[in-house]
Design a protein around this motif. Structure first.
Motif, PDB file in Angstrom:
ATOM      1  N   ASN A  12       0.847  -1.187   0.000  1.00  0.00           N
ATOM      2  CA  ASN A  12       0.000   0.000   0.000  1.00  0.00           C
ATOM      3  C   ASN A  12       0.884   1.238   0.000  1.00  0.00           C
ATOM      4  O   ASN A  12       1.902   1.288   0.703  1.00  0.00           O
ATOM      5  CB  ASN A  12      -0.895   0.021   1.239  1.00  0.00           C
ATOM      6  CG  ASN A  12      -2.006  -1.003   1.151  1.00  0.00           C
ATOM      7  OD1 ASN A  12      -2.378  -1.457   0.071  1.00  0.00           O
ATOM      8  ND2 ASN A  12      -2.544  -1.375   2.297  1.00  0.00           N
ATOM      9  N   ASP A  14       0.831   5.817  -0.860  1.00  0.00           N
ATOM     10  CA  ASP A  14       0.058   7.047  -0.969  1.00  0.00           C
ATOM     11  C   ASP A  14       0.340   7.697  -2.322  1.00  0.00           C
ATOM     12  O   ASP A  14       1.427   8.234  -2.538  1.00  0.00           O
ATOM     13  CB  ASP A  14       0.434   7.996   0.174  1.00  0.00           C
ATOM     14  CG  ASP A  14      -0.303   9.319   0.109  1.00  0.00           C
ATOM     15  OD1 ASP A  14      -1.134   9.532  -0.799  1.00  0.00           O
ATOM     16  OD2 ASP A  14      -0.038  10.161   0.991  1.00  0.00           O
ATOM     17  N   HIS A 113      -7.071  -1.319  -5.714  1.00  0.00           N
ATOM     18  CA  HIS A 113      -7.507  -0.546  -4.553  1.00  0.00           C
ATOM     19  C   HIS A 113      -8.064  -1.495  -3.500  1.00  0.00           C
ATOM     20  O   HIS A 113      -8.517  -2.593  -3.829  1.00  0.00           O
ATOM     21  CB  HIS A 113      -8.578   0.472  -4.967  1.00  0.00           C
ATOM     22  CG  HIS A 113      -8.123   1.392  -6.045  1.00  0.00           C
ATOM     23  ND1 HIS A 113      -7.430   2.549  -5.786  1.00  0.00           N
ATOM     24  CD2 HIS A 113      -8.237   1.326  -7.387  1.00  0.00           C
ATOM     25  CE1 HIS A 113      -7.148   3.162  -6.923  1.00  0.00           C
ATOM     26  NE2 HIS A 113      -7.620   2.437  -7.914  1.00  0.00           N
ATOM     27  N   PRO A 114      -8.059  -1.083  -2.240  1.00  0.00           N
ATOM     28  CA  PRO A 114      -8.596  -1.945  -1.188  1.00  0.00           C
ATOM     29  C   PRO A 114     -10.074  -2.285  -1.422  1.00  0.00           C
ATOM     30  O   PRO A 114     -10.842  -1.452  -1.912  1.00  0.00           O
ATOM     31  CB  PRO A 114      -8.438  -1.102   0.079  1.00  0.00           C
ATOM     32  CG  PRO A 114      -7.384  -0.097  -0.230  1.00  0.00           C
ATOM     33  CD  PRO A 114      -7.516   0.172  -1.699  1.00  0.00           C
ATOM     34  N   ASP A 116     -12.036  -3.097   1.163  1.00  0.00           N
ATOM     35  CA  ASP A 116     -12.690  -2.472   2.307  1.00  0.00           C
ATOM     36  C   ASP A 116     -12.955  -0.999   2.001  1.00  0.00           C
ATOM     37  O   ASP A 116     -12.031  -0.253   1.654  1.00  0.00           O
ATOM     38  CB  ASP A 116     -11.795  -2.590   3.546  1.00  0.00           C
ATOM     39  CG  ASP A 116     -12.401  -1.931   4.752  1.00  0.00           C
ATOM     40  OD1 ASP A 116     -12.095  -0.733   4.989  1.00  0.00           O
ATOM     41  OD2 ASP A 116     -13.179  -2.598   5.462  1.00  0.00           O
ATOM     42  N   GLN A 119     -10.780   1.647   4.005  1.00  0.00           N
ATOM     43  CA  GLN A 119      -9.403   1.738   3.512  1.00  0.00           C
ATOM     44  C   GLN A 119      -9.367   2.416   2.144  1.00  0.00           C
ATOM     45  O   GLN A 119      -8.501   3.259   1.878  1.00  0.00           O
ATOM     46  CB  GLN A 119      -8.785   0.345   3.404  1.00  0.00           C
ATOM     47  CG  GLN A 119      -8.447  -0.280   4.715  1.00  0.00           C
ATOM     48  CD  GLN A 119      -7.809  -1.654   4.525  1.00  0.00           C
ATOM     49  OE1 GLN A 119      -7.949  -2.293   3.482  1.00  0.00           O
ATOM     50  NE2 GLN A 119      -7.105  -2.111   5.550  1.00  0.00           N
ATOM     51  N   ARG A 120     -10.315   2.057   1.271  1.00  0.00           N
ATOM     52  CA  ARG A 120     -10.345   2.638  -0.080  1.00  0.00           C
ATOM     53  C   ARG A 120     -10.547   4.140   0.000  1.00  0.00           C
ATOM     54  O   ARG A 120      -9.924   4.915  -0.726  1.00  0.00           O
ATOM     55  CB  ARG A 120     -11.438   1.956  -0.903  1.00  0.00           C
ATOM     56  CG  ARG A 120     -11.417   2.320  -2.360  1.00  0.00           C
ATOM     57  CD  ARG A 120     -12.346   1.455  -3.206  1.00  0.00           C
ATOM     58  NE  ARG A 120     -13.717   1.443  -2.749  1.00  0.00           N
ATOM     59  CZ  ARG A 120     -14.349   0.386  -2.213  1.00  0.00           C
ATOM     60  NH1 ARG A 120     -13.715  -0.762  -2.065  1.00  0.00           N
ATOM     61  NH2 ARG A 120     -15.600   0.464  -1.822  1.00  0.00           N
ATOM     62  N   SER A 122      -9.515   6.087   2.184  1.00  0.00           N
ATOM     63  CA  SER A 122      -8.297   6.752   2.653  1.00  0.00           C
ATOM     64  C   SER A 122      -7.392   7.183   1.512  1.00  0.00           C
ATOM     65  O   SER A 122      -6.499   8.001   1.703  1.00  0.00           O
ATOM     66  CB  SER A 122      -7.518   5.828   3.592  1.00  0.00           C
ATOM     67  OG  SER A 122      -6.831   4.819   2.863  1.00  0.00           O
TER      68      SER A 122
END
Length: 186
Positions: A12, A14, A113-114, A116, A119-120, A122
């Motif tokens: 993961n 940013d 992408h996540p 969840d 989390q997505r 974020s």
């Protein structure tokens, strides 16, 4: 570890990181230039592609429009041809062998992408590399999903959605893609 290092390791990361934003901008500017350069200037187009991609063979041809995330993570071999509307989302490495042909409107995606929703939301992302062997032909409107490896001499039927890896010498198609035929090279 930098966000770029995390990205390339499939962790993961940013995407709003300053370095990644700068690299994506550079790719956008180069693809914009490529897409606006006349086909009558083939040498200039090859020069742009070579400056965009991580590595290439000498004989490469991409029809406009072409789009990618970074370009630096794309590696293509000799005799590479991508037809109109190709999109390669290269947050992870995309390695394409020699003598490969990409049909129109093909998407090759490493970005994911996540699942969840929290989390997505974020904004974190991750990626899984895509590898395509020598002598492959990807038919128009096919989609190659993150983490897929295709062996050598694979033909992907038009419109296929490739969600898993396949061995060599196959014709695959459908949604999700499955083996349609075994190829016996002559």
């Amino acid at each position: 570890m930098t966000e770029r290092e995390k990205m390339l390791l499939g962790e993961n990361y940013d995407p709003s990181d300053d370095e990644l934003v700068r690299l994506r901008l550079n790719a956008r500017l180069l693809t914009e230039t490529l897409n606006q350069t006349s086909v009558s200037f083939s040498e200039k187009r090859v020069e742009i592609i070579k400056s965009l991609f991580g590595s290439t063979g000498n004989n490469i041809h991409i029809e406009s429009t072409f789009n990618c995330d970074y370009g630096l993570n794309i590696h293509v071999g000799e005799n590479f041809h991508a037809n109109f509307g190709c999109v390669i989302l290269d947050v992870a490495e995309v390695r394409i062998g020699d003598n490969c042909f990409i049909g129109p409107q093909v998407g090759i995606y490493t970005a994911t992408h996540p699942i969840d929703p929290i989390q997505r939301k974020s904004g974190i992302e991750s990626g899984k590399p895509v590898t395509i062997g020598n002598n492959c032909w990807i038919g128009g409107h096919a989609t190659i999903n993150p983490g897929v490896t295709l062996g050598e001499n694979v033909v992907v039927a038009s419109g296929a959605v490739v969600t898993k890896s396949f061995a060599s010498n196959l014709v695959i198609g459908g949604n999700p893609a499955r083996v349609l035929k075994v190829i016996e090279p002559s």
